[in-house]
Design a protein around this motif. Structure first.
Motif, PDB file in Angstrom:
ATOM      1  N   ASN A 141       6.279   7.562   1.811  1.00  0.00           N
ATOM      2  CA  ASN A 141       6.516   6.599   2.222  1.00  0.00           C
ATOM      3  C   ASN A 141       7.622   5.661   1.981  1.00  0.00           C
ATOM      4  N   GLN A 142       8.558   6.289   1.840  1.00  0.00           N
ATOM      5  CA  GLN A 142      10.037   5.999   1.817  1.00  0.00           C
ATOM      6  C   GLN A 142      10.273   5.057   0.940  1.00  0.00           C
ATOM      7  N   GLY A 143       9.388   3.621   0.955  1.00  0.00           N
ATOM      8  CA  GLY A 143       9.969   2.547   0.012  1.00  0.00           C
ATOM      9  C   GLY A 143       9.083   1.648  -0.318  1.00  0.00           C
ATOM     10  N   ALA A 144       9.207   0.908  -0.255  1.00  0.00           N
ATOM     11  CA  ALA A 144       8.112  -0.500  -1.142  1.00  0.00           C
ATOM     12  C   ALA A 144       8.094  -1.347   0.123  1.00  0.00           C
ATOM     13  N   GLY A 145       7.131  -1.702   1.012  1.00  0.00           N
ATOM     14  CA  GLY A 145       6.520  -3.143   1.112  1.00  0.00           C
ATOM     15  C   GLY A 145       6.543  -2.642   3.389  1.00  0.00           C
ATOM     16  N   LEU A 146       6.136  -1.363   2.560  1.00  0.00           N
ATOM     17  CA  LEU A 146       5.944  -1.030   4.203  1.00  0.00           C
ATOM     18  C   LEU A 146       4.171  -0.006   4.916  1.00  0.00           C
ATOM     19  N   THR A 147       3.622  -0.930   4.311  1.00  0.00           N
ATOM     20  CA  THR A 147       1.911  -0.494   4.625  1.00  0.00           C
ATOM     21  C   THR A 147       2.099   0.597   4.366  1.00  0.00           C
ATOM     22  N   ALA A 177       0.694  -0.932   0.304  1.00  0.00           N
ATOM     23  CA  ALA A 177      -0.075   0.303   0.047  1.00  0.00           C
ATOM     24  C   ALA A 177       1.047   1.160  -0.340  1.00  0.00           C
ATOM     25  N   GLU A 178       0.213   2.339  -0.459  1.00  0.00           N
ATOM     26  CA  GLU A 178       1.339   3.594  -0.964  1.00  0.00           C
ATOM     27  C   GLU A 178       0.616   4.943  -0.791  1.00  0.00           C
ATOM     28  N   LEU A 179       0.871   5.943  -0.398  1.00  0.00           N
ATOM     29  CA  LEU A 179      -0.241   7.205  -0.058  1.00  0.00           C
ATOM     30  C   LEU A 179      -0.118   7.816  -1.552  1.00  0.00           C
ATOM     31  N   TRP A 180      -0.853   8.122  -2.340  1.00  0.00           N
ATOM     32  CA  TRP A 180      -1.623   8.827  -3.496  1.00  0.00           C
ATOM     33  C   TRP A 180      -2.009  10.339  -3.038  1.00  0.00           C
ATOM     34  N   GLU A 223       2.029  22.485  -8.441  1.00  0.00           N
ATOM     35  CA  GLU A 223       3.381  22.346  -9.824  1.00  0.00           C
ATOM     36  C   GLU A 223       3.379  20.704  -9.809  1.00  0.00           C
ATOM     37  N   GLY A 224       2.684  19.381  -9.153  1.00  0.00           N
ATOM     38  CA  GLY A 224       3.015  18.372  -9.744  1.00  0.00           C
ATOM     39  C   GLY A 224       4.055  17.834  -9.227  1.00  0.00           C
ATOM     40  N   LEU A 225       4.469  18.395  -8.089  1.00  0.00           N
ATOM     41  CA  LEU A 225       6.142  17.754  -7.516  1.00  0.00           C
ATOM     42  C   LEU A 225       5.436  17.235  -6.182  1.00  0.00           C
ATOM     43  N   ASP A 226       6.240  15.623  -5.743  1.00  0.00           N
ATOM     44  CA  ASP A 226       6.225  15.300  -4.664  1.00  0.00           C
ATOM     45  C   ASP A 226       6.336  16.318  -3.867  1.00  0.00           C
ATOM     46  N   PRO A 227       4.456  16.611  -2.873  1.00  0.00           N
ATOM     47  CA  PRO A 227       4.431  17.743  -2.004  1.00  0.00           C
ATOM     48  C   PRO A 227       5.067  16.868  -0.151  1.00  0.00           C
ATOM     49  N   SER A 228       5.285  15.675  -0.738  1.00  0.00           N
ATOM     50  CA  SER A 228       5.537  15.395   1.350  1.00  0.00           C
ATOM     51  C   SER A 228       7.075  15.573   1.749  1.00  0.00           C
ATOM     52  N   SER A 229       7.023  15.494   2.757  1.00  0.00           N
ATOM     53  CA  SER A 229       8.571  14.743   2.962  1.00  0.00           C
ATOM     54  C   SER A 229       8.553  13.264   4.116  1.00  0.00           C
ATOM     55  N   PRO A 230      10.036  13.279   3.979  1.00  0.00           N
ATOM     56  CA  PRO A 230      10.266  12.539   5.076  1.00  0.00           C
ATOM     57  C   PRO A 230       9.515  12.401   6.786  1.00  0.00           C
ATOM     58  N   ALA A 231       9.070  11.408   6.709  1.00  0.00           N
ATOM     59  CA  ALA A 231       7.761  11.641   7.893  1.00  0.00           C
ATOM     60  C   ALA A 231       8.540  11.242   9.285  1.00  0.00           C
ATOM     61  N   PHE A 232       7.967  11.516  10.246  1.00  0.00           N
ATOM     62  CA  PHE A 232       8.607  11.346  12.014  1.00  0.00           C
ATOM     63  C   PHE A 232       7.692  10.777  12.499  1.00  0.00           C
ATOM     64  N   TRP A 233       7.859   9.187  13.274  1.00  0.00           N
ATOM     65  CA  TRP A 233       7.195   8.802  14.483  1.00  0.00           C
ATOM     66  C   TRP A 233       5.964   9.749  15.293  1.00  0.00           C
ATOM     67  N   LEU A 234       5.457   9.785  14.881  1.00  0.00           N
ATOM     68  CA  LEU A 234       4.082  10.390  15.651  1.00  0.00           C
ATOM     69  C   LEU A 234       4.797  10.416  17.481  1.00  0.00           C
ATOM     70  N   VAL A 235       5.842  11.660  18.559  1.00  0.00           N
ATOM     71  CA  VAL A 235       5.853  11.382  19.770  1.00  0.00           C
ATOM     72  C   VAL A 235       4.604  10.536  20.434  1.00  0.00           C
ATOM     73  N   THR A 253      -3.037  14.024 -10.109  1.00  0.00           N
ATOM     74  CA  THR A 253      -2.609  13.009  -9.397  1.00  0.00           C
ATOM     75  C   THR A 253      -0.764  12.314  -9.429  1.00  0.00           C
ATOM     76  N   THR A 254      -0.046  12.276  -7.393  1.00  0.00           N
ATOM     77  CA  THR A 254       0.756  12.926  -7.015  1.00  0.00           C
ATOM     78  C   THR A 254       1.397  11.528  -6.223  1.00  0.00           C
ATOM     79  N   ALA A 255       2.312  10.976  -6.562  1.00  0.00           N
ATOM     80  CA  ALA A 255       2.846   9.906  -5.789  1.00  0.00           C
ATOM     81  C   ALA A 255       3.715  10.076  -4.188  1.00  0.00           C
ATOM     82  N   LEU A 256       2.758  10.263  -3.349  1.00  0.00           N
ATOM     83  CA  LEU A 256       3.634  10.688  -1.986  1.00  0.00           C
ATOM     84  C   LEU A 256       4.871   9.812  -1.876  1.00  0.00           C
ATOM     85  N   ASP A 257       6.034  10.243  -2.832  1.00  0.00           N
ATOM     86  CA  ASP A 257       7.445   9.478  -2.717  1.00  0.00           C
ATOM     87  C   ASP A 257       7.807   9.730  -1.223  1.00  0.00           C
ATOM     88  N   ALA A 258       8.100  10.730  -0.363  1.00  0.00           N
ATOM     89  CA  ALA A 258       9.371  10.841   0.513  1.00  0.00           C
ATOM     90  C   ALA A 258       8.251  10.370   1.722  1.00  0.00           C
TER      91      ALA A 258
END
Length: 563
Positions: free
Chosen positions: A482-488, A463-466, A536-548, A475-480
């Motif tokens: 998502n970080q990578g594959a296989g992370l649910t 599962a991935e976030l878009w 602009e059609g660019l990835d608007p996400s950033s690398p994620a942080f763990w919810l403290v 549509t735009t994939a939130l690659d940052a």
């Protein structure tokens, strides 16, 4: 630009006294020195005396003893009536020091650098006084390079690989901070007070974090990672479902975990599938069923759905829906008066306050296939539209193996228009079978986050976030994020509308939180979302942080953010 003397009137002194030059002869003002850098911190600080100079029509230059002094950023320091600037002892920053006289003004720029060094454990700081060589590869486990954090994040647990070092050194550096930590372990969790110094000092800026390790007497330094600090805090409480407690817990604004309604409150029954309304008296809707119930499409729910006042979990339910109307996915109208519930391919409309079924509003025309099912519905923040997941292979509303995202206009008077296709997963992945599901509106209604995956929608590891622009369908994939594959990466939900230009997206993910949580365990993560990049059609996400604040031993999903 005539703003500086108006920024903090409380810090301004009024000119007075004899010997003031004739304002009609004044041609310009200057403040000296014009650029100043001061260091502050627990070890003390230096002050700076500023002088205002007036240039008159005859070309003469005289010291102006009657200027009104002010600062633009009082968190960095303050200036007295005589132009003496004293930096804050617990914060860095940049400020203008401004002198004003007779409707004329001039400013100097002061950079205050916060400096502190601390040692934890038995670390020997002298191991890092010699030459330093480069460390091959990146040892970082958490956080990711480029992560964006809200200013009010209480702390960060820095984690890196065990390099068998005698000591480690962390250096937090920016134009306004210089903080060094020595430790003898391969992790360091900042105390809230120190992290707030780092975050508030660098709000709307970036901090470079450099890790060094003393290995066999040689100090080795890794490439720095960068942390971006948002200029504003996030707001609200996050309600999430924990399968460990089979119920709803929440993390409040103080980042404390509280059980809101779990199996302990339900005599052992599971509480889940929750939704929260907005409005004057927010409501929480959830489904209850026995924990020993086996997931079987031939075995209907033996439970019920309830609605309670969010502020009073101990009050009696204001509405109870029995098993024939139980509803998996629920969504409230913006005023909290109506509720849509998806159940058994139907879309049911309820009066949320009176607890009454109004109508079956399943949006099928006579010519459409009866096999199509509404799996999930999500009302837009302005109430004008509903985003739907429509499937023709539905096992449960939360377990579909075919699905696309549609939009359906709300026409008022409990009436809805026919749905129109918004996201066709076949167009996103022409060579693979994918589904699109779990639509979630941004708080301004400008964006829809959603999930894609190749299997069914339940706990699918790929599962991935878009995100999609509902006005254009882009549509735009939130690659940052998502970080990578296989992370649910699943169950996207948004924060309330912030007092800022940055949005925040919460989701569940089975990814490593350094050494604390492994990839087999879902936890709640947060990614910044930049609407200007999305436009602009660019990835608007950033690398994620763990919810403290989460219990890292629990499995957490569906993070609904409530203001």
């Amino acid at each position: 630009m005539r703003l500086a003397p108006l920024l903090l009137a409380a810090c301004t002194t009024n000119p007075s006294g004899d010997g003031a030059p004739d304002p009609n002869l004044l041609t310009s003002l200057e403040v000296e020195p014009a650029l100043v850098t001061l260091v502050t911190g627990p070890d003390g600080f230096d002050t700076e005396q500023f002088t205002a100079w007036a240039t008159l029509e005859d070309g003469s230059r005289v010291e102006l003893a009657v200027a009104a002094w002010s600062v633009s950023n009082s968190s960095a320091g303050d200036v007295d009536a005589d132009g003496l600037f004293t930096p804050a002892d617990d914060n860095g920053g940049v400020t203008w020091v401004t002198a004003e006289y007779a409707n004329s003004w001039a400013s100097a720029t002061v950079t205050v650098i916060y400096h502190e060094e601390l040692t934890e454990g038995g670390a020997d700081a002298s191991l890092f006084t010699g030459q330093t060589s480069d460390l091959e590869g990146s040892p970082w486990l958490y956080p990711e390079d480029g992560v964006r954090l809200p200013r009010g994040t209480p702390s960060i647990h820095f984690q890196w690989q065990d390099l068998a070092a005698d000591a480690y050194r962390l250096h937090f550096s920016s134009a306004v901070s210089d903080i060094v930590v020595y430790t003898d372990t391969f992790e360091w969790e900042s105390q809230a007070a120190l992290w707030q110094v780092i975050a508030s000092t660098n709000a709307a800026g970036a901090v470079d974090v450099t890790l060094s390790a003393s290995i066999d007497g040689q100090a080795q330094q890794a490439e720095p990672i960068q942390l971006l600090v948002n200029r504003m805090d996030t707001r609200g409480t996050i309600y999430y479902w924990t399968s460990t407690k089979t119920g709803v817990s929440r993390i409040n604004e103080d980042h404390e975990v509280e059980s809101w309604w779990t199996r302990d409150d339900m005599g052992g029954d599971c509480v889940g599938c929750h939704a929260v309304s907005t409005g004057a008296e927010p409501l929480l809707a959830y489904t209850v069923f026995p924990t020993d119930w086996e997931i079987d499409p031939t075995n209907p729910y033996p439970g019920r759905t309830e609605i309670r006042l969010l502020a009073d979990p101990d009050s009696a339910p204001i509405m109870t829906m029995e098993a024939d109307e139980i509803g998996d996915f629920k969504s409230f109208s913006p005023d909290g008066e109506l509720m849509l519930s998806a159940y058994n391919c139907q879309l049911l409309l309820y009066d949320a306050r009176a607890g009454e079924l109004i109508a079956d509003v399943t949006p099928w025309d006579e010519g459409q296939s009866a096999a199509l099912c509404v799996a999930q519905g999500e009302w837009s923040p302005d109430g004008s539209q509903v985003a739907l997941t429509i499937s023709d292979e539905l096992e449960f509303s939360w377990r579909i193996s075919d699905g696309a995202i549609y939009l359906m206009d709300y026409q008022g008077q409990h009436s809805f228009a026919a749905p129109r296709l918004l996201v066709d997963p076949a167009s996103l992945f022409p060579d693979l079978d994918h589904i699109a599901y779990y639509p979630a509106w941004s708080p301004d209604g400008a964006w829809l986050a959603f999930n894609t995956s190749t299997g069914d929608s339940y706990d699918d590891e790929d599962a991935e976030l878009w995100v999609v622009d509902p006005a254009t369908g882009r549509t735009t994939a939130l690659d940052a994020a998502n970080q990578g594959a296989g992370l649910t990466n699943s169950w996207p939900r948004w924060s309330p509308l912030p007092d800022d230009d940055m949005l925040w997206l919460t989701f569940s993910s089975k990814r490593d939180y350094g050494m604390v949580v492994t990839t087999s365990q879902p936890q709640v993560w947060v990614s910044a979302f930049d609407p200007s990049l999305a436009a602009e059609g660019l990835d608007p996400s950033s690398p994620a942080f763990w919810l403290v604040g989460q219990d890292p031993r629990e499995n957490n999903h569906v993070p609904v953010w409530v203001e």
